[in-house]
Design a protein around this motif. Structure first.
Motif, PDB file in Angstrom:
ATOM      1  N   GLY A  53       2.496  -5.224  -1.209  1.00 18.80           N
ATOM      2  CA  GLY A  53       1.372  -5.419  -2.239  1.00 18.80           C
ATOM      3  C   GLY A  53       0.666  -4.130  -2.588  1.00 18.80           C
ATOM      4  N   ASP A  54      -0.600  -4.282  -2.796  1.00 19.48           N
ATOM      5  CA  ASP A  54      -1.518  -3.030  -3.085  1.00 19.48           C
ATOM      6  C   ASP A  54      -0.874  -1.893  -2.190  1.00 19.48           C
ATOM      7  OD1 ASP A  54      -2.839  -4.269  -5.070  1.00 19.48           O
ATOM      8  OD2 ASP A  54      -4.144  -5.031  -3.539  1.00 19.48           O
ATOM      9  N   GLN A  55      -1.264  -0.788  -2.825  1.00 27.40           N
ATOM     10  CA  GLN A  55      -0.939   0.543  -2.101  1.00 27.40           C
ATOM     11  C   GLN A  55      -2.052   1.509  -2.316  1.00 27.40           C
ATOM     12  OE1 GLN A  55       3.372   1.173  -2.116  1.00 27.40           O
ATOM     13  NE2 GLN A  55       3.104   3.477  -2.611  1.00 27.40           N
ATOM     14  N   PRO A  56      -2.389   2.371  -1.165  1.00 25.42           N
ATOM     15  CA  PRO A  56      -3.397   3.498  -1.349  1.00 25.42           C
ATOM     16  C   PRO A  56      -3.167   4.070  -2.679  1.00 25.42           C
ATOM     17  CG  PRO A  56      -2.603   3.451   0.655  1.00 25.42           C
ATOM     18  CD  PRO A  56      -1.852   2.337   0.132  1.00 25.42           C
ATOM     19  N   SER A  57      -4.340   4.486  -3.355  1.00 23.19           N
ATOM     20  CA  SER A  57      -4.248   5.295  -4.613  1.00 23.19           C
ATOM     21  C   SER A  57      -3.603   6.687  -4.327  1.00 23.19           C
ATOM     22  CB  SER A  57      -5.612   5.224  -5.317  1.00 23.19           C
ATOM     23  OG  SER A  57      -6.603   5.934  -4.350  1.00 23.19           O
ATOM     24  N   ASP A  58      -3.656   7.228  -3.363  1.00 26.23           N
ATOM     25  CA  ASP A  58      -3.313   8.699  -3.224  1.00 26.23           C
ATOM     26  C   ASP A  58      -2.155   8.670  -2.746  1.00 26.23           C
ATOM     27  OD1 ASP A  58      -3.679   7.526  -0.684  1.00 26.23           O
ATOM     28  OD2 ASP A  58      -4.738   9.279   0.248  1.00 26.23           O
TER      29      ASP A  58
END
Length: 381
Positions: A88-93
């Motif tokens: 799903g979501d992934q860290p922005s960095d």
């Protein structure tokens, strides 16, 4: 989660090959599923059966691979398919890598995809959203440096990326904020297998573009399985950042009714997955659509299930509208093709096909205004 896996596995098994995206099977030359060659299911094909194929080691190996993949989907113990647990979501960095399937799967943290066969299973589904993302994303592998992306293509994609990768809201004008928050519209014409994918497969786009909102339009007479909608579009608000709308009419009819106007090259884009626009028996069905697409001035990206299929589409478009198009993406291999082979029996024998094998793009030609200095009028009298 278990129900999601079952839905995905069923989609991999039943997803129709790209060649079948064409509108009417009655217009196509006779093509039969591979198992008809031996009067048995592909999963029941034996080594003796394979030995009866043409004396081509590569062909035999790929047919065997297709058999083994189908067998794995049908017989794996307990129906355990951890590779279909998509992240799903992934860290922005954490940066995505669109070089190929291996780098994408690693950078996207698909922890449960560890074998070549698992990559083939996953690619059968993800080829559609990841092909879209690999073109639209700012980290796209298609660029002017490697010769695939043209200058006009760079202009078109730069415009689209303004809304896909918006700047922070701090310091933005209210008008710009409102515009960039509007949904990006992706029109998928000639939709079939792509329209019947489990919706969470398409949801991967929202993780790859976390600041964007999407509205996907599946358009075509075979975009829905089961009962039709009698001309009424089927609308699905699946996620706050993703809406689906399915139309079972031909695009040119909807365009004439002005269902989607006005178009905006900064937020609208078209995808045609293996449409067969140059296929002799079906090109006339696309003939009224192509001029309409050119009028929108929006980017149009097209895939083919083989090199021959892609070359045929390009040649047909060149023949019909060469003076009216700008090439955005030069024809070439799509790194995010399905690695799972579809084996069919065509007029010339066995054929191997891969969904979205190649990709290219075009747009209606834009003419730059030129300032012409007029000669001063001569004084008379």
């Amino acid at each position: 989660m278990q129900s999601a896996r079952i839905a995905v596995r069923a989609a991999v098994r039943s997803a129709r090959p790209a060649v079948s995206l064409r509108p009417s099977p009655s217009l196509l030359p006779q093509r039969r599923p591979f198992f008809s060659l031996f009067k048995k299911q592909v999963t029941e094909t034996t080594e003796e059966d394979l030995s009866k194929l043409p004396d081509d080691p590569i062909l035999r190996e790929k047919v065997k691979q297709a058999r083994d993949d189908e067998l794995d989907l049908r017989t794996r113990p307990n129906g355990n398919f951890p590779e279909f647990d998509f992240p799903g979501d992934q860290p922005s960095d954490q940066v995505y890598n669109f070089t190929n399937w291996e780098t994408y799967i690693y950078s996207r943290s698909h922890q449960n995809v560890k074998t070549a066969q698992q990559i083939r299973h996953v690619s059968k589904l993800l080829t559609y959203p990841v092909t879209v993302a690999s073109i639209l994303h700012e980290l796209s592998p298609h660029n002017t440096s490697n010769g695939r992306l043209t200058v006009e293509g760079l202009k078109t994609l730069t415009a689209l990326r303004l809304g896909l990768h918006p700047e922070p809201t701090v310091g933005r004008s209210k008008a710009l904020t409102t515009y960039q928050d509007e949904p990006r519209r992706i029109f998928i014409l000639g939709a079939r297998a792509d329209a019947t994918l489990p919706r969470h497969v398409w949801l991967q786009l929202t993780y790859l573009f976390p600041q964007a909102t999407f509205k996907l339009y599946f358009i075509g007479p075979e975009a829905l399985l089961g009962p039709q909608t009698n001309g009424t579009p089927k609308k699905e608000l699946y996620h706050p950042n993703m809406t689906f709308e399915t139309h079972t009419e031909y695009y040119h009819a909807l365009h004439e009714q002005q269902q989607f106007q006005p178009f905006d090259p900064y937020r609208d884009v078209f995808f045609l997955f293996s449409p067969g626009i140059g296929y002799p028996a079906t090109s006339h069905l696309w003939a009224p659509t192509i001029p309409q697409l050119l009028q929108t001035k929006c980017g149009v990206f097209v895939t083919g299930y083989s090199q021959e299929d892609m070359d045929r589409d390009v040649a047909w478009l060149r023949d019909q509208a060469d003076d009216e198009i700008d090439i955005l993406l030069r024809p070439g291999k799509n790194e995010f093709m399905s690695r799972k082979y579809d084996v069919t029996e065509g007029p010339d024998g066995i054929e191997l096909e891969q969904n979205n094998f190649g990709v290219w793009g075009f747009r209606g030609k834009m003419y730059n205004a030129k300032v012409v200095e007029e000669e001063p009028a001569a004084l008379t009298g």
